[in-house]
Design a protein around this motif. Sequence first.
Motif, PDB file in Angstrom:
ATOM      1  N   THR A 144       9.097   1.114  -1.441  1.00  0.00           N
ATOM      2  CA  THR A 144       8.575   0.892  -0.101  1.00  0.00           C
ATOM      3  C   THR A 144       7.235   1.608   0.005  1.00  0.00           C
ATOM      4  N   CYS A 145       6.197   0.888   0.430  1.00  0.00           N
ATOM      5  CA  CYS A 145       4.827   1.402   0.311  1.00  0.00           C
ATOM      6  C   CYS A 145       4.187   1.701   1.663  1.00  0.00           C
ATOM      7  N   TRP A 146       3.487   2.819   1.680  1.00  0.00           N
ATOM      8  CA  TRP A 146       2.673   3.185   2.843  1.00  0.00           C
ATOM      9  C   TRP A 146       1.614   4.178   2.381  1.00  0.00           C
ATOM     10  N   SER A 147       0.359   3.905   2.701  1.00  0.00           N
ATOM     11  CA  SER A 147      -0.756   4.813   2.432  1.00  0.00           C
ATOM     12  C   SER A 147      -0.855   5.168   0.951  1.00  0.00           C
ATOM     13  N   ASP A 188      -2.979  -0.516  13.446  1.00  0.00           N
ATOM     14  CA  ASP A 188      -2.954   0.501  12.391  1.00  0.00           C
ATOM     15  C   ASP A 188      -2.025   0.075  11.258  1.00  0.00           C
ATOM     16  N   CYS A 189      -0.863  -0.448  11.634  1.00  0.00           N
ATOM     17  CA  CYS A 189       0.137  -0.871  10.651  1.00  0.00           C
ATOM     18  C   CYS A 189      -0.388  -2.035   9.821  1.00  0.00           C
ATOM     19  N   LEU A 190      -1.015  -3.012  10.472  1.00  0.00           N
ATOM     20  CA  LEU A 190      -1.552  -4.175   9.762  1.00  0.00           C
ATOM     21  C   LEU A 190      -2.661  -3.773   8.799  1.00  0.00           C
ATOM     22  N   VAL A 191      -3.538  -2.892   9.238  1.00  0.00           N
ATOM     23  CA  VAL A 191      -4.628  -2.441   8.377  1.00  0.00           C
ATOM     24  C   VAL A 191      -4.078  -1.718   7.158  1.00  0.00           C
ATOM     25  N   GLN A 192      -3.074  -0.854   7.371  1.00  0.00           N
ATOM     26  CA  GLN A 192      -2.516  -0.102   6.249  1.00  0.00           C
ATOM     27  C   GLN A 192      -1.820  -1.017   5.251  1.00  0.00           C
ATOM     28  N   GLN A 193      -1.110  -2.025   5.738  1.00  0.00           N
ATOM     29  CA  GLN A 193      -0.453  -2.966   4.835  1.00  0.00           C
ATOM     30  C   GLN A 193      -1.488  -3.693   3.979  1.00  0.00           C
ATOM     31  N   HIS A 194      -2.611  -4.063   4.570  1.00  0.00           N
ATOM     32  CA  HIS A 194      -3.674  -4.748   3.839  1.00  0.00           C
ATOM     33  C   HIS A 194      -4.295  -3.818   2.793  1.00  0.00           C
ATOM     34  N   LEU A 195      -4.557  -2.569   3.173  1.00  0.00           N
ATOM     35  CA  LEU A 195      -5.135  -1.610   2.239  1.00  0.00           C
ATOM     36  C   LEU A 195      -4.192  -1.343   1.070  1.00  0.00           C
ATOM     37  N   ASP A 196      -2.902  -1.209   1.368  1.00  0.00           N
ATOM     38  CA  ASP A 196      -1.930  -0.946   0.303  1.00  0.00           C
ATOM     39  C   ASP A 196      -1.843  -2.111  -0.669  1.00  0.00           C
ATOM     40  N   ALA A 197      -1.933  -3.350  -0.142  1.00  0.00           N
ATOM     41  CA  ALA A 197      -1.893  -4.522  -1.022  1.00  0.00           C
ATOM     42  C   ALA A 197      -3.098  -4.532  -1.949  1.00  0.00           C
ATOM     43  N   ASP A 198      -4.261  -4.128  -1.441  1.00  0.00           N
ATOM     44  CA  ASP A 198      -5.457  -4.063  -2.283  1.00  0.00           C
ATOM     45  C   ASP A 198      -5.286  -3.042  -3.400  1.00  0.00           C
ATOM     46  N   VAL A 199      -4.724  -1.892  -3.071  1.00  0.00           N
ATOM     47  CA  VAL A 199      -4.502  -0.845  -4.082  1.00  0.00           C
ATOM     48  C   VAL A 199      -3.493  -1.321  -5.121  1.00  0.00           C
ATOM     49  N   LEU A 200      -2.409  -1.920  -4.675  1.00  0.00           N
ATOM     50  CA  LEU A 200      -1.394  -2.429  -5.604  1.00  0.00           C
ATOM     51  C   LEU A 200      -1.995  -3.488  -6.525  1.00  0.00           C
ATOM     52  N   GLY A 201      -2.847  -4.340  -5.974  1.00  0.00           N
ATOM     53  CA  GLY A 201      -3.422  -5.422  -6.755  1.00  0.00           C
ATOM     54  C   GLY A 201      -4.318  -4.961  -7.888  1.00  0.00           C
ATOM     55  N   ARG A 202      -4.779  -3.720  -7.825  1.00  0.00           N
ATOM     56  CA  ARG A 202      -5.620  -3.201  -8.893  1.00  0.00           C
ATOM     57  C   ARG A 202      -4.808  -2.710 -10.083  1.00  0.00           C
ATOM     58  N   CYS A 203      -3.517  -2.468  -9.893  1.00  0.00           N
ATOM     59  CA  CYS A 203      -2.664  -1.968 -10.973  1.00  0.00           C
ATOM     60  C   CYS A 203      -1.545  -2.935 -11.353  1.00  0.00           C
ATOM     61  N   PHE A 204      -1.230  -3.867 -10.466  1.00  0.00           N
ATOM     62  CA  PHE A 204      -0.116  -4.783 -10.698  1.00  0.00           C
ATOM     63  C   PHE A 204      -0.555  -6.216 -10.410  1.00  0.00           C
ATOM     64  N   ASN A 205       0.095  -7.151 -11.104  1.00  0.00           N
ATOM     65  CA  ASN A 205      -0.104  -8.566 -10.814  1.00  0.00           C
ATOM     66  C   ASN A 205       0.889  -8.974  -9.732  1.00  0.00           C
ATOM     67  N   LEU A 206       0.467  -8.938  -8.496  1.00  0.00           N
ATOM     68  CA  LEU A 206       1.344  -9.294  -7.395  1.00  0.00           C
ATOM     69  C   LEU A 206       1.538 -10.805  -7.358  1.00  0.00           C
ATOM     70  N   SER A 207       2.781 -11.229  -7.098  1.00  0.00           N
ATOM     71  CA  SER A 207       3.056 -12.656  -7.045  1.00  0.00           C
ATOM     72  C   SER A 207       2.373 -13.280  -5.832  1.00  0.00           C
ATOM     73  N   GLU A 208       2.083 -14.580  -5.939  1.00  0.00           N
ATOM     74  CA  GLU A 208       1.479 -15.292  -4.821  1.00  0.00           C
ATOM     75  C   GLU A 208       2.401 -15.288  -3.608  1.00  0.00           C
ATOM     76  N   ARG A 209       3.710 -15.364  -3.875  1.00  0.00           N
ATOM     77  CA  ARG A 209       4.664 -15.380  -2.758  1.00  0.00           C
ATOM     78  C   ARG A 209       4.630 -14.063  -2.002  1.00  0.00           C
ATOM     79  N   TYR A 210       4.396 -12.958  -2.713  1.00  0.00           N
ATOM     80  CA  TYR A 210       4.307 -11.665  -2.039  1.00  0.00           C
ATOM     81  C   TYR A 210       3.078 -11.642  -1.130  1.00  0.00           C
TER      82      TYR A 210
END
Length: 301
Positions: A144-147, A188-210
């Motif tokens: 579960t991801c946050w910040s 605030d919550c929406l912005v953080q979710q977007h930022l976390d997805a960007d960070v994850l995308g730099r280290c992991f291949n996130l599925s399109e469905r995600y």
Amino acid sequence: MSTHSPTALISTAGHCRVACGFCFRADRAHGFLDTATYTRTLSRLKEMGVEGVCLTGGEPTHHPQLRQLVRLARQFGMSVSMVTSARAAAEVGTLSTVAHLLANVTVSADSQGAMLLGRTTRTAATGIDTLRAISTQTKILHVTCWSLSDSECRDLADLVSEAGVEVQFSPVVLDERALRRDGKSVQDCLVQQHLDADVLGRCFNLSERYREYLGELRDLQSPTTGGERWLCRSATAYVSADGYVRRCPYGQASVSVHAPRAEIRQFLTAPAQDRVTPDCAAICRPSSVSDERSASCAAQT
């Protein structure tokens, strides 16, 4: 006629000692799922075409008859999986006694920011330790991801790569009470979710469905879109520890497993009436959760 839900999530207890501040569970109660109710549940689900069950909690390793729960499901010809937060030696020991009977085990963990937000201690490293200690063929770490930070993501990618386990992600979704408590807004919550997805995308291949799910979650939470709700599409039914079946944990309508067969059949095969909320959007999706949340380390592709 068979159910729209080929699998079922079964709560083994109405309470949980972890008590995450962002827990998705909609029901709270005392006590454990009793075996008589559970056996009847399996019988009714089998009649409806359910092929597999996932044992969740509370914490399933706390159930005094966990091994019997697993064996009963297998006797009904169902595959059995488990979602657990097991970390303590006694919990991991209990899990180890049934691990070889399970199709897969998902161990829950939280990012550093999520641990602060939810007041938990479920680190990814200790989750990996639990997965290493068991013999289940398919092992999944669910974070579960946050910040998130770049360094935390890189460390996580190294951990899962070295351990050879699958990894899944979910963003924290805060309800109005949690937002007020932590002094945050929906934006605030929406912005953080977007930022976390960007960070994850730099280290992991996130599925399109995600990524699509994050878009749906944004639309549900955004005050500018009006929070349009669609009808429940859950592919997994939910059974509470007191023996009530719902389309998902947050479904308003339910039916007791002690109701007549025809009533249960009607409930599970009828078109859904519940509408999706941000709390249950991760569950109420048409495909399997494991397909939608999964990711691989970018270095492995």
